[in-house]
Design an enzyme around this catalytic site. Structure first.
Site, PDB file in Angstrom:
ATOM      1  N   ILE A 146       0.817  -1.206   0.000  1.00  0.00           N
ATOM      2  CA  ILE A 146       0.000   0.000   0.000  1.00  0.00           C
ATOM      3  C   ILE A 146       0.857   1.265   0.000  1.00  0.00           C
ATOM      4  CG2 ILE A 146      -0.191   0.051   2.521  1.00  0.00           C
ATOM      5  CD1 ILE A 146      -2.912   1.020  -0.094  1.00  0.00           C
ATOM      6  N   TYR A 147       2.033   1.197   0.580  1.00  0.00           N
ATOM      7  CA  TYR A 147       2.937   2.355   0.531  1.00  0.00           C
ATOM      8  C   TYR A 147       3.321   2.660  -0.909  1.00  0.00           C
ATOM      9  CZ  TYR A 147       7.204   5.130   0.969  1.00  0.00           C
ATOM     10  OH  TYR A 147       8.158   6.107   0.836  1.00  0.00           O
TER      11      TYR A 147
END
Length: 292
Positions: A146-147
């Site tokens: 997700i980063y």
């Protein structure tokens, strides 16, 4: 709060988001050192932070940006937060705030945007198959978490913004044990001082736009990739025998395989980025007693 457009006359005022963090503070200090008027915004106080507040609040964005000619957006959730915070939180901070900042920047007459991203966005593309991966801007990102996803999404928002913009994909630049840092500086890390210098250069070169890798002064070339995958020790001994000798003397592990090498040539050509604090500078600092 109504956003009032300022004059488009050239100026030297910069707002740095995330100004209390490691990278943001380094950027703010570097802009100040060359005569820029610096305004910092962060959720926590810091030397360069003049606005303490959450950028998710419209009033905080408006106060921070109304005096800026250049927006440097470094605030974000980072890789260590993965698994500790929800995906929704990552999207709210890394993507939604970026979109709202850009909208406010356009409305307030900001002239230029500098976005601080990460080489992490390359994700799965960094995994070698039969040779070391040469990482320049032509390598297509393949986000793995997700980063990476949210940083890449923010990059896309910046690129689509009507304001002239530069995105810097910065390499690893956080504190690490000395032997680990030395190894990473060979091929995939950068000193935060060089990051800050790159930011000032990118903001100051009005004709520079686009996305650029920012890493250290690495000693390898693209044609080394096959050898670096199979016998990095031999390549290092040939290319930097003095560095190789220090690794041996100190008992530091000399890597026998490198997975990637970051290439900052694009930034060098576009706005004159010349990293100086690489492995040799680190070893000089160690010899002078400046590093543990």
């Amino acid at each position: 709060m109504r956003l009032e457009r300022r004059s488009a006359a050239p100026g030297r005022a910069v707002v740095v988001t995330g100004s209390s963090g490691r990278v943001g503070a380094a950027l703010a200090g570097a802009f100040d050192a060359v005569g820029w008027e610096v305004h910092g915004v962060d959720r926590v106080p810091g030397r360069w932070t003049s606005v303490v507040g959450d950028l998710r609040e419209r009033s905080v964005r408006a106060v921070a940006l109304r005096s800026a000619d250049v927006l440097v957006h470094a605030a974000a959730l980072h890789a260590p937060h993965v698994g500790r915070l929800s995906d929704e939180e990552f999207r709210a901070v890394n993507v939604d705030v970026t979109a709202e900042l850009l909208e406010a920047a356009v409305g307030l007459g900001v002239q230029r945007v500098l976005y601080i991203s990460s080489t992490s966005v390359y994700g799965h593309a960094l995994v070698p198959v039969d040779r070391t991966v040469w990482v320049d801007e032509q390598l297509a990102p393949l986000p793995r978490d997700i980063y990476d996803e949210t940083k890449l999404a923010a990059e896309e928002l910046v690129a689509a913004c009507p304001l002239p913009s530069v995105t810097l994909r910065i390499a690893r630049c956080f504190p690490e044990p000395l032997p680990v840092l030395a190894s990473h500086l060979l091929h995939r890390a950068v000193d935060v001082t060089d990051v800050a210098a790159a930011g000032v250069l990118a903001a100051s070169h009005a004709d520079a736009t686009g996305t650029f890798n920012i890493s250290g002064p690495h000693p390898f070339r693209r044609e080394d990739c096959l050898a670096l995958y199979h016998d990095a020790d031999a390549v290092l001994a040939d290319r930097l025998p003095d560095v190789h000798a220090v690794f041996r003397e100190r008992g530091w592990t000399v890597p026998d395989r490198l997975d990637r090498v970051y290439d900052s040539t694009g930034a060098s050509k576009a706005f004159g980025y010349r990293p100086v604090r690489g492995i040799r500078q680190l070893l000089r600092d160690v010899a002078d007693g400046q590093s543990a």
